[in-house]
Design a protein around this motif. Structure first.
Motif, PDB file in Angstrom:
ATOM      1  N   ALA A 152       0.889  -1.160   0.027  1.00 39.88           N
ATOM      2  CA  ALA A 152      -0.227   0.120   0.175  1.00 39.88           C
ATOM      3  C   ALA A 152       0.833   1.315   0.029  1.00 39.88           C
ATOM      4  O   ALA A 152       1.760   1.190   0.799  1.00 39.88           O
ATOM      5  CB  ALA A 152      -0.995  -0.036   1.138  1.00 39.88           C
TER       6      ALA A 152
ATOM      7  N   LEU B 280       1.358   5.236  -5.081  1.00 37.95           N
ATOM      8  CA  LEU B 280       0.923   6.877  -4.367  1.00 37.95           C
ATOM      9  C   LEU B 280       2.181   7.465  -4.460  1.00 37.95           C
ATOM     10  O   LEU B 280       2.359   8.826  -5.020  1.00 37.95           O
ATOM     11  CB  LEU B 280       0.182   6.852  -3.281  1.00 37.95           C
ATOM     12  CG  LEU B 280       0.040   8.055  -2.620  1.00 37.95           C
ATOM     13  CD1 LEU B 280      -0.890   8.997  -3.386  1.00 37.95           C
ATOM     14  CD2 LEU B 280      -0.687   7.783  -1.258  1.00 37.95           C
TER      15      LEU B 280
ATOM     16  N   VAL C 229       1.456  22.208  -0.456  1.00 36.97           N
ATOM     17  CA  VAL C 229       0.389  21.081  -0.553  1.00 36.97           C
ATOM     18  C   VAL C 229       1.342  19.913  -0.796  1.00 36.97           C
ATOM     19  O   VAL C 229       1.029  18.841  -0.537  1.00 36.97           O
ATOM     20  CB  VAL C 229      -0.633  21.323  -1.730  1.00 36.97           C
ATOM     21  CG1 VAL C 229      -1.551  20.383  -2.042  1.00 36.97           C
ATOM     22  CG2 VAL C 229      -1.480  22.678  -1.350  1.00 36.97           C
ATOM     23  N   LEU C 230       2.044  19.857  -2.066  1.00 38.05           N
ATOM     24  CA  LEU C 230       2.881  18.692  -2.514  1.00 38.05           C
ATOM     25  C   LEU C 230       3.676  18.117  -1.257  1.00 38.05           C
ATOM     26  O   LEU C 230       3.369  16.852  -1.089  1.00 38.05           O
ATOM     27  CB  LEU C 230       3.750  19.174  -3.909  1.00 38.05           C
ATOM     28  CG  LEU C 230       4.119  17.715  -4.415  1.00 38.05           C
ATOM     29  CD1 LEU C 230       3.209  17.075  -4.914  1.00 38.05           C
ATOM     30  CD2 LEU C 230       4.960  18.205  -5.693  1.00 38.05           C
TER      31      LEU C 230
ATOM     32  N   LEU D  96       1.353  16.377   1.057  1.00 41.58           N
ATOM     33  CA  LEU D  96       0.868  15.194   0.371  1.00 41.58           C
ATOM     34  C   LEU D  96       1.688  13.978   0.343  1.00 41.58           C
ATOM     35  O   LEU D  96       1.474  12.807   0.472  1.00 41.58           O
ATOM     36  CB  LEU D  96       0.315  15.441  -1.127  1.00 41.58           C
ATOM     37  CG  LEU D  96      -1.042  16.202  -0.947  1.00 41.58           C
ATOM     38  CD1 LEU D  96      -1.374  16.536  -2.708  1.00 41.58           C
ATOM     39  CD2 LEU D  96      -2.208  15.270  -0.287  1.00 41.58           C
ATOM     40  N   ILE D  97       2.978  14.529  -0.062  1.00 40.58           N
ATOM     41  CA  ILE D  97       4.323  13.320   0.176  1.00 40.58           C
ATOM     42  C   ILE D  97       4.366  12.592   1.336  1.00 40.58           C
ATOM     43  O   ILE D  97       4.486  11.395   1.553  1.00 40.58           O
ATOM     44  CB  ILE D  97       5.464  13.935  -0.650  1.00 40.58           C
ATOM     45  CG1 ILE D  97       5.237  13.980  -2.103  1.00 40.58           C
ATOM     46  CG2 ILE D  97       6.760  13.009  -0.081  1.00 40.58           C
ATOM     47  CD1 ILE D  97       6.602  14.609  -2.529  1.00 40.58           C
TER      48      ILE D  97
ATOM     49  N   VAL E 157       1.870  12.560   3.535  1.00 39.60           N
ATOM     50  CA  VAL E 157       0.612  11.624   3.786  1.00 39.60           C
ATOM     51  C   VAL E 157       1.001  10.145   3.094  1.00 39.60           C
ATOM     52  O   VAL E 157       0.227   9.256   3.699  1.00 39.60           O
ATOM     53  CB  VAL E 157      -0.600  12.346   3.213  1.00 39.60           C
ATOM     54  CG1 VAL E 157      -1.906  11.377   3.242  1.00 39.60           C
ATOM     55  CG2 VAL E 157      -0.913  13.415   3.903  1.00 39.60           C
ATOM     56  N   ALA E 158       1.495  10.205   1.885  1.00 36.60           N
ATOM     57  CA  ALA E 158       1.673   9.024   1.061  1.00 36.60           C
ATOM     58  C   ALA E 158       2.666   8.075   1.874  1.00 36.60           C
ATOM     59  O   ALA E 158       2.324   7.057   2.214  1.00 36.60           O
ATOM     60  CB  ALA E 158       2.374   9.491  -0.234  1.00 36.60           C
ATOM     61  N   CYS E 159       3.812   8.597   2.579  1.00 36.13           N
ATOM     62  CA  CYS E 159       4.585   8.106   3.491  1.00 36.13           C
ATOM     63  C   CYS E 159       3.767   7.216   4.611  1.00 36.13           C
ATOM     64  O   CYS E 159       3.926   6.098   5.019  1.00 36.13           O
ATOM     65  CB  CYS E 159       5.817   8.625   3.932  1.00 36.13           C
ATOM     66  SG  CYS E 159       6.883   9.345   2.897  1.00 36.13           S
TER      67      CYS E 159
ATOM     68  N   VAL F 194       0.624   6.555   4.671  1.00 29.80           N
ATOM     69  CA  VAL F 194      -0.140   5.337   4.013  1.00 29.80           C
ATOM     70  C   VAL F 194       0.972   4.154   3.907  1.00 29.80           C
ATOM     71  O   VAL F 194       0.032   3.197   4.201  1.00 29.80           O
ATOM     72  CB  VAL F 194      -0.794   5.768   2.537  1.00 29.80           C
ATOM     73  CG1 VAL F 194      -1.108   4.820   1.766  1.00 29.80           C
ATOM     74  CG2 VAL F 194      -1.902   6.895   2.827  1.00 29.80           C
ATOM     75  N   ILE F 195       1.936   4.364   3.348  1.00 25.65           N
ATOM     76  CA  ILE F 195       2.866   2.871   3.374  1.00 25.65           C
ATOM     77  C   ILE F 195       3.003   2.495   4.818  1.00 25.65           C
ATOM     78  O   ILE F 195       2.950   1.352   5.016  1.00 25.65           O
ATOM     79  CB  ILE F 195       4.160   3.487   3.080  1.00 25.65           C
ATOM     80  CG1 ILE F 195       4.237   3.961   1.430  1.00 25.65           C
ATOM     81  CG2 ILE F 195       5.152   2.348   2.888  1.00 25.65           C
ATOM     82  CD1 ILE F 195       5.517   4.588   0.879  1.00 25.65           C
TER      83      ILE F 195
ATOM     84  N   GLY G  52       0.043   1.009   5.943  1.00 21.83           N
ATOM     85  CA  GLY G  52      -0.532  -0.288   5.032  1.00 21.83           C
ATOM     86  C   GLY G  52       0.564  -1.523   5.980  1.00 21.83           C
ATOM     87  O   GLY G  52      -0.011  -2.635   5.775  1.00 21.83           O
ATOM     88  N   LYS G  53       1.434  -1.019   6.276  1.00 18.33           N
ATOM     89  CA  LYS G  53       2.543  -1.990   7.113  1.00 18.33           C
ATOM     90  C   LYS G  53       2.134  -2.472   8.311  1.00 18.33           C
ATOM     91  O   LYS G  53       1.919  -3.709   8.667  1.00 18.33           O
ATOM     92  CB  LYS G  53       3.876  -1.517   7.163  1.00 18.33           C
ATOM     93  CG  LYS G  53       4.938  -2.338   7.593  1.00 18.33           C
ATOM     94  CD  LYS G  53       5.061  -3.558   6.404  1.00 18.33           C
ATOM     95  CE  LYS G  53       5.865  -4.582   6.919  1.00 18.33           C
ATOM     96  NZ  LYS G  53       5.740  -6.084   5.942  1.00 18.33           N
TER      97      LYS G  53
ATOM     98  N   ILE H  17      -6.254  -2.109   4.717  1.00 17.30           N
ATOM     99  CA  ILE H  17      -6.061  -2.079   3.470  1.00 17.30           C
ATOM    100  C   ILE H  17      -6.866  -3.237   2.809  1.00 17.30           C
ATOM    101  O   ILE H  17      -7.324  -2.894   1.631  1.00 17.30           O
ATOM    102  CB  ILE H  17      -4.607  -1.813   3.123  1.00 17.30           C
ATOM    103  CG1 ILE H  17      -3.947  -0.720   3.977  1.00 17.30           C
ATOM    104  CG2 ILE H  17      -4.321  -1.823   1.662  1.00 17.30           C
ATOM    105  CD1 ILE H  17      -4.067   0.585   3.483  1.00 17.30           C
TER     106      ILE H  17
ATOM    107  N   LEU I 142     -10.406  -2.807   2.488  1.00 17.10           N
ATOM    108  CA  LEU I 142     -10.766  -1.611   1.244  1.00 17.10           C
ATOM    109  C   LEU I 142     -10.614  -2.324  -0.050  1.00 17.10           C
ATOM    110  O   LEU I 142     -11.359  -2.237  -0.738  1.00 17.10           O
ATOM    111  CB  LEU I 142      -9.640  -0.630   1.395  1.00 17.10           C
ATOM    112  CG  LEU I 142     -10.135   0.944   0.691  1.00 17.10           C
ATOM    113  CD1 LEU I 142     -11.424   1.348   1.591  1.00 17.10           C
ATOM    114  CD2 LEU I 142      -9.166   1.953   0.948  1.00 17.10           C
TER     115      LEU I 142
END
Lengths: 188, 300
Positions: free
Chosen positions: A95, A99, B15-16, B19-20, B22-24, B26-27, B30-31, B37, B40
């Protein structure tokens, strides 16, 4: 406080502002987003195409790169984020990795766009290839780290090569879409 | 709220990076919480399963038609081959019937208690979810059927994989070729136990086999009843040597084109007894009484 309205640049000529115009404009502006959205959806279906798994990141990355360089208004960071989540949900990999890759490609394209938008196509192609190598290497490292063992390297090389090879096709598609779909609102 | 142009520009630049980050996040999420996940993804797959089925249907028809055309072309050669095979099979049928009779007699003499017949659910494979680093397929299932995590998926010829995630209308089957698949197997002729380890290639490796009892080229590989929910004796494939010292299993199941799968539920087929090998303590919580005569011992 009285609001200030700037005088029209060319008096007498105003853009149409009806509901129909706004819908038309909105749909045209969301073409890049919808393209990536549906490309992800279609490529996750069981089409049994050879190299289908590797084709999905290739198409997504090249499209995001092109729109972020030339028309970042239509590919804002938030849209990239939403598309990244969508691709992650449909792809069954670790996951968040897709992204992160998409956001990095978008960021690189966005920060270098004043240079990249003016260079020769072949230079742009090369730059995209370099970005793709970096991003795929990052993906491989992250996949290894999250799976806690070394995963096979060759599929990632294939993914990079496929992205590099499909770039001219997507570039042609991008130019055509920009010229005849997105930027053609007033003549349609 | 009126904000200055400078402030808005500064915000836009943030913003960018945000968001990056936030992506980390998410990783890491997920772990840390795989279940969220997976839920979903399975919900999305559930929603899309009918659409995927719609895409798979014409392909299957097309393959059927092209297969038919090929069959028509090799009709004669096929007929000759089948006649020869039929003659050989008739012989084997007699052998099998005799052996089945003998087996029934022997079991009757031994008061053999037969195993429970396992229940199974059939499903159509709607999508190959194999990524760059996984070999798995998605099954479309009737919502009323009960498929459990750990169910065993077989096609007509042999073992395909195990159910790892279950949604309301679909289930994900991890194939035996996946790099995280490790299954205990028995090599049928040499009776050696080994582990079949997938490595994302088409041929899973055989590891941890006894060094004085190496696998023989071509011998059958069947499952071993070592783990719960996987009974002994399911056909897996046969041994093949890619090069000396590197035995692999050629799967009996056609893993490249899995169309229909049967998911068997062997759960609690073998329940281990409580605390095996231990001497039960006497009631009352006291210690074990020692035998009166030490020379007689515990068994006296």
């Amino acid at each position: 406080m009285k609001t200030f309205t700037p005088p029209p640049i060319r008096p007498g000529i105003h853009p149409r502002s009806g509901l129909g115009y706004r819908i038309d404009h909105g749909v045209r502006s969301s073409v890049p987003f919808l393209f990536v959205f549906f490309a992800t959806l279609v490529l996750s279906a069981p089409l049994n195409l050879p190299g289908q798994v590797e084709l999905m990141p290739a198409i997504i990355m090249a499209t995001i790169f092109l729109w972020s360089v030339f028309v970042p208004v239509l590919m804002p960071s938030l849209a990239v984020f939403v598309l990244g989540i969508w691709a992650d949900i449909l792809s069954f990999g670790p996951a968040g990795v897709m992204l992160l890759m998409m956001l990095i490609v978008h960021g690189v394209a966005l920060s270098g766009r004043y240079t990249l938008a003016r260079v020769n196509f072949f230079v742009l192609w090369l730059v995209f290839g370099v970005v793709m190598v970096g991003v795929t290497a990052l993906q491989w490292v992250l996949c290894c780290a999250l799976a806690l063992h070394i995963v096979e390297f060759l599929p990632f090389v294939f993914e990079t090569v496929l992205a590099f090879g499909s770039f001219p096709v997507l570039y042609t598609g991008f130019v055509w879409t920009y010229r005849f779909v997105v930027n053609n609102a007033d003549r349609a | 709220m009126p904000v200055s142009i400078q402030f808005r520009q500064a915000l836009g630049k943030l913003v960018l990076p945000a968001l990056i980050l936030v992506a980390c996040g998410v990783i890491l999420l997920g772990k840390a919480d795989r279940g969220l996940i997976e839920k979903l993804r399975m919900n999305t797959a559930d929603l899309l399963a009918p659409a995927y089925g719609l895409v798979a249907w014409p392909q299957e028809k097309l393959r059927w038609v092209s297969g038919n055309l090929q069959d028509i072309r090799n009709l004669e050669a096929e007929n000759i081959r089948l006649r020869a095979e039929n003659a050989s099979l008739r012989h084997w049928y007699d052998v099998a019937a005799a052996l089945a009779d003998e087996n029934a007699t022997l079991k009757a003499n031994l008061h053999w208690i037969p195993d429970n017949a396992p229940t199974f659910v059939s499903g159509r494979v709607v999508r190959d979810t194999s990524g760059l680093y996984a070999r798995a397929v998605l099954l479309s299932l009737n919502p009323d059927t009960a498929v459990r995590k750990g169910g065993i998926a077989l096609d007509g010829a042999g073992l395909v994989g195990r159910v790892t995630e279950v949604g309301r209308r679909s289930a994900r089957v991890l194939l035996i070729t996946d790099s995280s698949s490790r299954l205990p197997v028995t090599l049928e002729s040499s009776h050696a136990a080994a582990i079949m380890a997938g490595d994302n290639s088409a041929l899973p490796r055989i590891i941890f086999y006894p060094q004085d009892n190496v696998p023989i080229e071509g011998e059958r590989v069947v499952t071993n009843g070592e783990i719960e929910s996987l009974p002994a004796g399911l056909p897996v494939g046969h041994v093949h040597y890619l090069r000396p010292g590197q035995p692999v299993v050629v799967p009996a199941a056609d893993l490249d084109h899995v169309d229909m799968l049967r998911v068997f539920d062997y759960e609690d087929s073998v329940v281990p007894p409580d605390a095996p090998g231990r001497v039960p303590l006497p009631a009352g919580g006291g210690t074990m009484p020692l035998p009166a005569h030490p020379d007689q011992g515990l068994h006296g």
